[in-house]
Design a protein around this motif. Structure first.
Motif, PDB file in Angstrom:
ATOM      1  N   GLY A 164     -29.861 -13.045  -5.720  1.00  0.00           N
ATOM      2  CA  GLY A 164     -29.670 -11.639  -5.377  1.00  0.00           C
ATOM      3  C   GLY A 164     -29.277 -11.450  -3.928  1.00  0.00           C
ATOM      4  N   SER A 165     -29.979 -10.560  -3.246  1.00  0.00           N
ATOM      5  CA  SER A 165     -29.694 -10.294  -1.832  1.00  0.00           C
ATOM      6  C   SER A 165     -30.328 -11.334  -0.913  1.00  0.00           C
ATOM      7  CB  SER A 165     -30.228  -8.905  -1.444  1.00  0.00           C
ATOM      8  OG  SER A 165     -31.647  -8.863  -1.543  1.00  0.00           O
TER       9      SER A 165
ATOM     10  N   ASN B  42     -33.333 -11.578  -0.121  1.00  0.00           N
ATOM     11  CA  ASN B  42     -34.392 -10.948   0.660  1.00  0.00           C
ATOM     12  C   ASN B  42     -35.711 -11.100  -0.075  1.00  0.00           C
ATOM     13  OD1 ASN B  42     -36.033  -8.291   1.487  1.00  0.00           O
ATOM     14  ND2 ASN B  42     -34.588  -8.774   3.117  1.00  0.00           N
TER      15      ASN B  42
ATOM     16  N   ASN C 165     -35.447  -6.890  -4.127  1.00  0.00           N
ATOM     17  CA  ASN C 165     -34.839  -8.106  -4.651  1.00  0.00           C
ATOM     18  C   ASN C 165     -35.700  -8.719  -5.752  1.00  0.00           C
ATOM     19  OD1 ASN C 165     -32.667  -9.949  -4.641  1.00  0.00           O
ATOM     20  ND2 ASN C 165     -33.861 -11.425  -3.455  1.00  0.00           N
TER      21      ASN C 165
ATOM     22  N   THR D 127     -34.310  -9.531  -9.480  1.00  0.00           N
ATOM     23  CA  THR D 127     -34.144 -10.937  -9.862  1.00  0.00           C
ATOM     24  C   THR D 127     -35.301 -11.530 -10.652  1.00  0.00           C
ATOM     25  OG1 THR D 127     -35.060 -11.674  -7.737  1.00  0.00           O
ATOM     26  CG2 THR D 127     -32.677 -11.362  -7.846  1.00  0.00           C
TER      27      THR D 127
END
Length: 213
Positions: free
Chosen positions: A40-41, A43, A48, A52
């Motif tokens: 994902g990001s 993070n 996130n 995820t």
């Protein structure tokens, strides 16, 4: 020792930092077999995890991050109520800020962390209930209409930075001497949360930010 304000400040701020530094998003992801730093990001924050690992795990991460901002700050507020001392006027504010610092720069993750929204929400809920509830309304409405958590977070941060100046602030949780510094620091915190979302802002501008549904 409790008569020494330097020791009190140091103890509360260190404990708040360590509490804020607990990377709940990362730990929840790991428990589910996902390293959120790689998907994902990338993070470790609740958003996130939500995307995820799963919705319920994202909400759990948000709740945990919220509590680590709320509980240490409430502990400082309770201490202030039982130890009326002008030298401790900034204790609850300093404690709350350190929970957010711990989340954003956690010593357990090489000083890389989340964006601080949930933890700041918890900290501010303890100090500024009315402005925070109003900003939370902005967050919920924005996410409901746009389906972007990041946009909701950005607008909520902007809202709290404004509302702290116009909404009534209870003197129960902060000493009068700390009111102006509180307003200034909350404004700076709101701006900083927005800056931490600069990659999200770039994706929103390009139309490629992830929606929650």
């Amino acid at each position: 020792m409790l008569d020494n304000p330097y020791i009190v400040y140091s103890a509360f701020m260190l404990a708040a930092y360590l509490c804020g530094a607990i990377p709940f998003g990362f730990l929840i992801g790991k428990a589910r077999g996902v390293d959120v730093r790689t998907v994902g990001s990338k993070n470790i924050g609740a958003t996130n995890v939500y995307r995820t690992v799963g919705h319920k795990w994202g909400f759990l991460a948000f709740f945990c991050d919220f509590l680590k901002g709320l509980l240490p700050t409430l502990a400082a507020v309770g201490f202030l109520k039982s130890h009326a001392d002008g030298s401790l006027a900034y204790l609850s504010l300093a404690t709350g800020i350190m929970t957010v610092v711990g989340h954003m720069w956690t010593c357990f993750m090489k000083f890389k962390g989340g964006k601080g929204v949930a933890t700041a929400f918890g900290m501010l809920m303890a100090l500024l209930t009315v402005p925070v509830l109003a900003a939370f309304g902005v967050f919920v409405l924005t996410v409901w209409l746009s389906h972007y958590i990041s946009l909701g977070s950005i607008l909520a941060a902007a809202a709290i930075a404004v509302l702290v100046w116009v909404c009534p602030v209870s003197m129960i949780c902060v000493a009068p001497a700390a009111l102006l510094p509180l307003r200034i620091l909350v404004t700076l915190l709101g701006v900083f949360v927005i800056v931490k979302h600069r990659s999200n802002i770039a994706r929103l501008a390009k139309g490629c930010e992830n929606k929650i549904y």
